[in-house]
Design an enzyme around this catalytic site. Structure first.
Site, PDB file in Angstrom:
ATOM      1  N   CYS A  39      34.902  36.026  52.871  1.00  0.00           N
ATOM      2  CA  CYS A  39      35.695  35.629  51.698  1.00  0.00           C
ATOM      3  C   CYS A  39      35.835  34.119  51.789  1.00  0.00           C
ATOM      4  O   CYS A  39      36.180  33.586  52.854  1.00  0.00           O
ATOM      5  CB  CYS A  39      37.070  36.296  51.695  1.00  0.00           C
ATOM      6  SG  CYS A  39      38.186  35.685  50.395  1.00  0.00           S
ATOM      7  N   THR A  40      35.556  33.418  50.695  1.00  0.00           N
ATOM      8  CA  THR A  40      35.563  31.955  50.754  1.00  0.00           C
ATOM      9  C   THR A  40      36.954  31.378  50.966  1.00  0.00           C
ATOM     10  O   THR A  40      37.100  30.198  51.293  1.00  0.00           O
ATOM     11  CB  THR A  40      34.941  31.354  49.477  1.00  0.00           C
ATOM     12  OG1 THR A  40      35.580  31.909  48.319  1.00  0.00           O
ATOM     13  CG2 THR A  40      33.450  31.640  49.427  1.00  0.00           C
ATOM     14  N   HIS A  41      37.995  32.195  50.804  1.00  0.00           N
ATOM     15  CA  HIS A  41      39.342  31.730  51.121  1.00  0.00           C
ATOM     16  C   HIS A  41      39.560  31.572  52.629  1.00  0.00           C
ATOM     17  O   HIS A  41      40.326  30.718  53.077  1.00  0.00           O
ATOM     18  CB  HIS A  41      40.396  32.726  50.601  1.00  0.00           C
ATOM     19  CG  HIS A  41      40.615  32.677  49.123  1.00  0.00           C
ATOM     20  ND1 HIS A  41      39.715  33.188  48.229  1.00  0.00           N
ATOM     21  CD2 HIS A  41      41.649  32.195  48.393  1.00  0.00           C
ATOM     22  CE1 HIS A  41      40.183  33.019  47.000  1.00  0.00           C
ATOM     23  NE2 HIS A  41      41.349  32.418  47.076  1.00  0.00           N
ATOM     24  N   TYR A  76      40.992  39.757  42.910  1.00  0.00           N
ATOM     25  CA  TYR A  76      39.971  40.662  42.389  1.00  0.00           C
ATOM     26  C   TYR A  76      40.015  42.035  43.052  1.00  0.00           C
ATOM     27  O   TYR A  76      39.534  43.014  42.484  1.00  0.00           O
ATOM     28  CB  TYR A  76      38.585  40.049  42.582  1.00  0.00           C
ATOM     29  CG  TYR A  76      38.184  39.046  41.524  1.00  0.00           C
ATOM     30  CD1 TYR A  76      38.985  38.796  40.404  1.00  0.00           C
ATOM     31  CD2 TYR A  76      36.981  38.363  41.628  1.00  0.00           C
ATOM     32  CE1 TYR A  76      38.600  37.897  39.432  1.00  0.00           C
ATOM     33  CE2 TYR A  76      36.582  37.459  40.660  1.00  0.00           C
ATOM     34  CZ  TYR A  76      37.391  37.224  39.558  1.00  0.00           C
ATOM     35  OH  TYR A  76      36.997  36.324  38.598  1.00  0.00           O
ATOM     36  N   GLY A  77      40.556  42.123  44.244  1.00  0.00           N
ATOM     37  CA  GLY A  77      40.599  43.390  44.946  1.00  0.00           C
ATOM     38  C   GLY A  77      41.440  44.446  44.252  1.00  0.00           C
ATOM     39  O   GLY A  77      41.309  45.642  44.539  1.00  0.00           O
ATOM     40  N   CYS A 113      32.352  33.477  45.667  1.00  0.00           N
ATOM     41  CA  CYS A 113      33.284  34.591  45.853  1.00  0.00           C
ATOM     42  C   CYS A 113      32.483  35.808  46.276  1.00  0.00           C
ATOM     43  O   CYS A 113      31.589  36.247  45.534  1.00  0.00           O
ATOM     44  CB  CYS A 113      34.019  34.870  44.537  1.00  0.00           C
ATOM     45  SG  CYS A 113      35.080  36.328  44.557  1.00  0.00           S
ATOM     46  N   ASN A 114      32.765  36.337  47.466  1.00  0.00           N
ATOM     47  CA  ASN A 114      32.038  37.501  47.951  1.00  0.00           C
ATOM     48  C   ASN A 114      32.257  38.723  47.072  1.00  0.00           C
ATOM     49  O   ASN A 114      31.316  39.468  46.778  1.00  0.00           O
ATOM     50  CB  ASN A 114      32.474  37.820  49.385  1.00  0.00           C
ATOM     51  CG  ASN A 114      31.896  36.881  50.409  1.00  0.00           C
ATOM     52  OD1 ASN A 114      30.831  37.110  50.965  1.00  0.00           O
ATOM     53  ND2 ASN A 114      32.606  35.795  50.659  1.00  0.00           N
ATOM     54  N   THR A 115      33.502  38.944  46.652  1.00  0.00           N
ATOM     55  CA  THR A 115      33.810  40.130  45.848  1.00  0.00           C
ATOM     56  C   THR A 115      33.024  40.118  44.545  1.00  0.00           C
ATOM     57  O   THR A 115      32.404  41.116  44.160  1.00  0.00           O
ATOM     58  CB  THR A 115      35.319  40.206  45.566  1.00  0.00           C
ATOM     59  OG1 THR A 115      36.026  40.282  46.800  1.00  0.00           O
ATOM     60  CG2 THR A 115      35.649  41.430  44.723  1.00  0.00           C
ATOM     61  N   ASP A 148      35.113  30.868  41.377  1.00  0.00           N
ATOM     62  CA  ASP A 148      35.809  31.729  42.340  1.00  0.00           C
ATOM     63  C   ASP A 148      36.991  32.377  41.639  1.00  0.00           C
ATOM     64  O   ASP A 148      37.412  31.961  40.551  1.00  0.00           O
ATOM     65  CB  ASP A 148      36.290  30.909  43.540  1.00  0.00           C
ATOM     66  CG  ASP A 148      36.913  31.781  44.640  1.00  0.00           C
ATOM     67  OD1 ASP A 148      36.439  32.918  44.842  1.00  0.00           O
ATOM     68  OD2 ASP A 148      37.873  31.340  45.286  1.00  0.00           O
ATOM     69  N   SER A 149      37.560  33.403  42.280  1.00  0.00           N
ATOM     70  CA  SER A 149      38.746  34.063  41.736  1.00  0.00           C
ATOM     71  C   SER A 149      39.979  33.184  41.871  1.00  0.00           C
ATOM     72  O   SER A 149      40.975  33.392  41.172  1.00  0.00           O
ATOM     73  CB  SER A 149      38.983  35.396  42.458  1.00  0.00           C
ATOM     74  OG  SER A 149      39.185  35.173  43.841  1.00  0.00           O
TER      75      SER A 149
END
Length: 264
Positions: free
Chosen positions: A189-191, A42-43, A74-76, A10-11
């Protein structure tokens, strides 16, 4: 000889929501958690630069850990670079994390679904293709929350979060249309699942907050070969900054993750 580990990437620390579910389904496995905190969030990245960063990083990670499976929690990252990773490293199975639009479309009663995501995930053609393929009969609102991932990271660290800031981030998800209301919000978003209880408390009306972590873990489980005996190796974590602060070290310890691998 120990079985190869399952790598969870993940980020930041949001992927711990996926790790938690994967451990439940695969308690016999060793897990290596990778947080690209040096690249977070990452955005803020241009797509080409972020793709290059992640592919280059995985070349090193695969050589070092030789994982059986890689979970991109991580979706992104998944919506941007999952297919590139599969193409570059065809011998390693990759399980991605994409917005749970299909199950949301299947469950909604009102036909009003929102996808709470990062701006990067909202921009991806991949996300819009999911809507076209699986939710064309629904009204799907994409909400790119600018600050929510960072707020979630702060919350996970134990910091107090401003309720009004949270309310402002999720407010666009709630739609009233022709006497119907949004009834499902996809946490893309996994957060975000770490904040689910806070979301429920401040939501203007009850909705189903859809967390894909269990489905991701089930997919990884389906790809894992049976083990004759459980791994005796300790689960580990590595941060690309090589410099997690005390709050993160405490969090990793609470998850039973050994940070000793950092920088080695």
């Amino acid at each position: 000889m120990s079985a190869p580990p399952v790598l969870v990437f993940d980020s930041g620390i949001g992927g711990l929501t996926v790790l938690r579910e994967a451990r439940v389904l695969m308690p016999e496995r060793q897990f290596v958690y990778i947080a690209d905190d040096a690249g977070f969030p990452y955005g803020d990245w241009a797509e080409a630069a972020l793709s290059e960063r992640i592919v280059t990083l995985f070349a090193k990670l695969l050589e070092k850990y030789r994982p059986e499976i890689c979970i991109i929690a991580c979706n992104t990252a998944s919506t941007l670079v999952l297919e590139q990773l599969r193409s570059h490293f065809p011998d390693t199975p990759f399980v991605g994390t994409v917005p749970a639009i299909k199950p949301a479309a299947e469950r909604t009663r009102s036909g009003l679904v929102s996808v709470l995501a990062t701006p990067g995930t909202v921009r991806r053609a991949y996300t819009r293709d999911l809507i076209q393929s699986f939710a064309s009969q629904c009204h799907v609102r994409l909400v790119g929350a600018e600050n929510l991932a960072a707020l979630a990271e702060s919350y996970i660290r134990g910091e107090v979060i401003d309720t009004e800031r949270l309310r402002a981030e999720i407010a666009p998800c709630f739609i009233e249309q022709d006497s119907s209301k949004t009834d499902i919000i996809v946490l893309a978003c996994t957060h975000y699942p770490f904040l689910a209880n806070q979301f429920r408390n401040i939501a203007p009306w009850p909705v189903d907050w859809l967390d894909p972590a269990e489905a991701i873990a089930k997919r990884a489980r389906s790809l894992a070969a049976p083990l004759k005996e459980a791994s005796q190796e300790t689960d580990r974590a590595m941060f690309t900054s090589d410099n997690p602060d005390f709050a993160i070290k405490r969090l990793m310890s609470g998850f039973g993750l050994d940070l000793s691998s950092i920088g080695h």
